[in-house]
Motif scaffolding. Structure first.
Motif, PDB file in Angstrom:
ATOM      1  N   ALA A  45     -11.127  -1.366  -3.373  1.00 55.42           N
ATOM      2  CA  ALA A  45     -10.181  -1.050  -4.445  1.00 55.42           C
ATOM      3  C   ALA A  45      -8.744  -1.328  -4.008  1.00 55.42           C
ATOM      4  O   ALA A  45      -7.947  -1.879  -4.781  1.00 55.42           O
ATOM      5  CB  ALA A  45     -10.334   0.407  -4.870  1.00 55.42           C
ATOM      6  N   ALA A  46      -8.422  -0.977  -2.764  1.00 53.10           N
ATOM      7  CA  ALA A  46      -7.066  -1.247  -2.259  1.00 53.10           C
ATOM      8  C   ALA A  46      -6.814  -2.749  -2.156  1.00 53.10           C
ATOM      9  O   ALA A  46      -5.708  -3.221  -2.457  1.00 53.10           O
ATOM     10  CB  ALA A  46      -6.872  -0.582  -0.901  1.00 53.10           C
ATOM     11  N   ALA A  49      -6.289  -4.057  -5.739  1.00 49.92           N
ATOM     12  CA  ALA A  49      -4.964  -3.650  -6.212  1.00 49.92           C
ATOM     13  C   ALA A  49      -3.873  -4.466  -5.523  1.00 49.92           C
ATOM     14  O   ALA A  49      -2.886  -4.870  -6.164  1.00 49.92           O
ATOM     15  CB  ALA A  49      -4.751  -2.161  -5.964  1.00 49.92           C
ATOM     16  N   SER A  50      -4.042  -4.736  -4.247  1.00 50.17           N
ATOM     17  CA  SER A  50      -3.065  -5.539  -3.505  1.00 50.17           C
ATOM     18  C   SER A  50      -3.021  -6.971  -4.020  1.00 50.17           C
ATOM     19  O   SER A  50      -1.949  -7.574  -4.102  1.00 50.17           O
ATOM     20  CB  SER A  50      -3.400  -5.537  -2.019  1.00 50.17           C
ATOM     21  N   LEU A  52      -3.601  -7.842  -7.058  1.00 49.87           N
ATOM     22  CA  LEU A  52      -2.875  -7.780  -8.325  1.00 49.87           C
ATOM     23  C   LEU A  52      -1.362  -7.727  -8.093  1.00 49.87           C
ATOM     24  O   LEU A  52      -0.600  -8.382  -8.811  1.00 49.87           O
ATOM     25  CB  LEU A  52      -3.328  -6.577  -9.146  1.00 49.87           C
TER      26      LEU A  52
END
Length: 164
Positions: A45-46, A49-50, A52
């Motif tokens: 998930a990190a 998100a990174s 993005l």
């Protein structure tokens, strides 16, 4: 004499705790599986998100119209740094990194943080990241402790000398 100290903890070397896992990696107890799933999901998930956030940065470069060479350089920089960070993080799960080299690569690893997150994700699918290295070191320390702590039988001063 018991193999425990006065406080009831076992004598000898103690396992080194891992980030997010503590010492649950030793016997795979205390929520070890849940923690592995949590680390896998969290690191993925990190990383997403990174990616993005980097996409927004890329769009910012496009809006600023900085030119094709600068845009290509930024993309290549993040790709190369991420690949190097992935490899460095992956290798650090198998052997301890050199402290000087680690310090000199700090900036590169910061830029390529997405590679480190993906390395954490892929390693957590099979084991706690760094578990194999810590297990080898812990087993070696236990073996050395066992060899050192073997009790002698008898009084060595009463041994007979060899007579020829």
């Amino acid at each position: 004499m018991s193999d425990e100290t006065e406080t009831g903890t076992p004598a000898g070397p103690r396992p080194e705790p891992l980030r997010f896992f503590g010492t649950t990696w030793v016997a795979h107890e205390g929520g070890y599986t849940g923690r592995r799933i949590g680390v896998a999901v969290g690191s993925l998930a990190a990383a997403v998100a990174s990616c993005l956030v980097l996409r927004f940065a890329y769009q910012g470069l496009a809006i600023a119209d900085v030119g094709k060479p600068v845009t290509v350089l930024v993309v290549v920089m993040f790709a190369v740094c991420s690949a190097l960070a992935f490899r460095h993080t992956w290798d650090s799960f198998a052997k301890r990194p050199d402290a000087e080299r680690q310090a000199s690569l700090r900036g590169l690893l910061a830029i390529g943080f997405i590679g480190s997150l993906f390395a954490y994700f892929f390693r957590s699918l099979t084991e706690a990241p760094g578990e194999r290295l810590h297990r080898e070191e812990y087993e070696e320390a236990r073996q050395q402790y066992e060899r050192r702590s073997k009790r002698r039988t008898g009084n060595p001063s009463k041994k007979r000398g060899r007579r020829s």
